[in-house]
Design a protein around this motif. Structure first.
Motif, short mmCIF file in Angstrom:
data_model
loop_
_atom_site.label_atom_id
_atom_site.label_comp_id
_atom_site.label_asym_id
_atom_site.label_seq_id
_atom_site.Cartn_x
_atom_site.Cartn_y
_atom_site.Cartn_z
N THR A 5 0.80 -1.22 0.00
CA THR A 5 0.00 0.00 0.00
C THR A 5 0.83 1.28 0.00
N ALA A 6 2.13 1.19 0.20
CA ALA A 6 2.97 2.39 0.23
C ALA A 6 2.91 3.19 -1.07
N PRO A 7 2.99 2.57 -2.26
CA PRO A 7 2.90 3.38 -3.49
C PRO A 7 1.55 4.08 -3.64
N PHE A 8 0.47 3.43 -3.23
CA PHE A 8 -0.85 4.06 -3.32
C PHE A 8 -0.93 5.26 -2.37
N LEU A 9 -0.35 5.11 -1.19
CA LEU A 9 -0.32 6.22 -0.24
C LEU A 9 0.46 7.40 -0.81
N LEU A 10 1.61 7.13 -1.39
CA LEU A 10 2.41 8.20 -1.97
C LEU A 10 1.66 8.89 -3.11
N PHE A 11 0.98 8.12 -3.95
CA PHE A 11 0.22 8.70 -5.04
C PHE A 11 -0.88 9.61 -4.51
N CYS A 12 -1.61 9.17 -3.51
CA CYS A 12 -2.69 9.98 -2.94
C CYS A 12 -2.14 11.25 -2.31
N LEU A 13 -1.01 11.16 -1.64
CA LEU A 13 -0.42 12.34 -1.02
C LEU A 13 0.06 13.34 -2.07
N VAL A 14 0.63 12.85 -3.17
CA VAL A 14 1.07 13.73 -4.24
C VAL A 14 -0.13 14.41 -4.90
N MET A 15 -1.19 13.66 -5.15
CA MET A 15 -2.38 14.23 -5.78
C MET A 15 -3.03 15.28 -4.86
N ALA A 16 -3.14 14.98 -3.58
CA ALA A 16 -3.74 15.93 -2.64
C ALA A 16 -2.86 17.18 -2.51
N GLY A 17 -1.55 16.99 -2.46
CA GLY A 17 -0.63 18.14 -2.38
C GLY A 17 -0.69 19.00 -3.63
N SER A 18 -0.79 18.37 -4.78
CA SER A 18 -0.90 19.12 -6.03
C SER A 18 -2.20 19.91 -6.08
N ALA A 19 -3.28 19.30 -5.61
CA ALA A 19 -4.56 20.01 -5.58
C ALA A 19 -4.52 21.18 -4.60
N LEU A 20 -3.89 20.99 -3.46
CA LEU A 20 -3.78 22.09 -2.50
C LEU A 20 -2.97 23.25 -3.08
N ARG A 21 -1.90 22.92 -3.80
CA ARG A 21 -1.09 23.96 -4.43
C ARG A 21 -1.90 24.71 -5.49
N ALA A 22 -2.70 23.98 -6.26
CA ALA A 22 -3.54 24.63 -7.27
C ALA A 22 -4.58 25.53 -6.62
N ILE A 23 -5.15 25.09 -5.51
CA ILE A 23 -6.13 25.92 -4.80
C ILE A 23 -5.48 27.19 -4.27
N GLN A 24 -4.28 27.06 -3.71
CA GLN A 24 -3.58 28.23 -3.19
C GLN A 24 -3.23 29.21 -4.30
N GLN A 25 -2.85 28.69 -5.46
CA GLN A 25 -2.50 29.59 -6.57
C GLN A 25 -3.72 30.33 -7.09
N THR A 26 -4.88 29.65 -7.13
CA THR A 26 -6.08 30.35 -7.60
C THR A 26 -6.53 31.38 -6.58
N ARG A 27 -6.36 31.11 -5.31
CA ARG A 27 -6.72 32.10 -4.28
C ARG A 27 -5.77 33.29 -4.31
N LYS A 28 -4.49 33.01 -4.61
CA LYS A 28 -3.50 34.08 -4.66
C LYS A 28 -3.79 35.05 -5.80
N THR A 29 -4.19 34.49 -6.95
CA THR A 29 -4.48 35.35 -8.10
C THR A 29 -5.87 35.94 -8.05
N GLY A 30 -6.72 35.44 -7.18
CA GLY A 30 -8.06 35.97 -7.03
C GLY A 30 -9.04 35.43 -8.04
N ASN A 31 -8.72 34.34 -8.69
CA ASN A 31 -9.61 33.73 -9.69
C ASN A 31 -10.46 32.65 -9.03
N GLN A 32 -11.45 33.06 -8.28
CA GLN A 32 -12.34 32.09 -7.66
C GLN A 32 -13.35 31.62 -8.69
N PRO A 33 -13.50 30.29 -8.90
CA PRO A 33 -14.48 29.80 -9.89
C PRO A 33 -15.91 29.97 -9.43
#
Length: 90
Positions: free
Chosen positions: A62-90
């Motif tokens: 299960t370690a590779p699945f855990l790493l994949f989920c953490l990378v996907m969640a981290g990437s989504a958090l970064r995308a959310i922060q970037q949209t909030r920073k630029t002020g482009n709320q959908p």
């Protein structure tokens, strides 16, 4: 045989919040499972415990699945922060 198939509909693309919720929740559940498997497989007080091999195997599996989920969640958090920073709320 394949003459009357309906046209394929495009898949709905998940938003960053949906990706964070999906993979973040799965990541937390897998993290709890992984910690339990590691504890049960390597740190169990009884060396003749019946399920040590299973717990170690599941920790490796299960370690590779855990790493994949953490990378996907981290990437989504970064995308959310970037949209909030630029002020482009959908």
């Amino acid at each position: 045989m394949e003459e009357n198939q309906p046209p394929e509909q495009p898949r709905h693309r998940l938003t960053a919040e949906e990706v964070r919720n999906k993979y973040g929740t799965t990541g937390l559940l897998l993290l709890a499972w992984e910690l339990w498997c590691i504890h049960d497989g390597w740190f169990h007080p009884d060396p003749h415990y019946e399920y040590i091999g299973f717990s170690r195997f599941m920790a490796y599996l299960t370690a590779p699945f855990l790493l994949f989920c953490l990378v996907m969640a981290g990437s989504a958090l970064r995308a959310i922060q970037q949209t909030r920073k630029t002020g482009n709320q959908p």
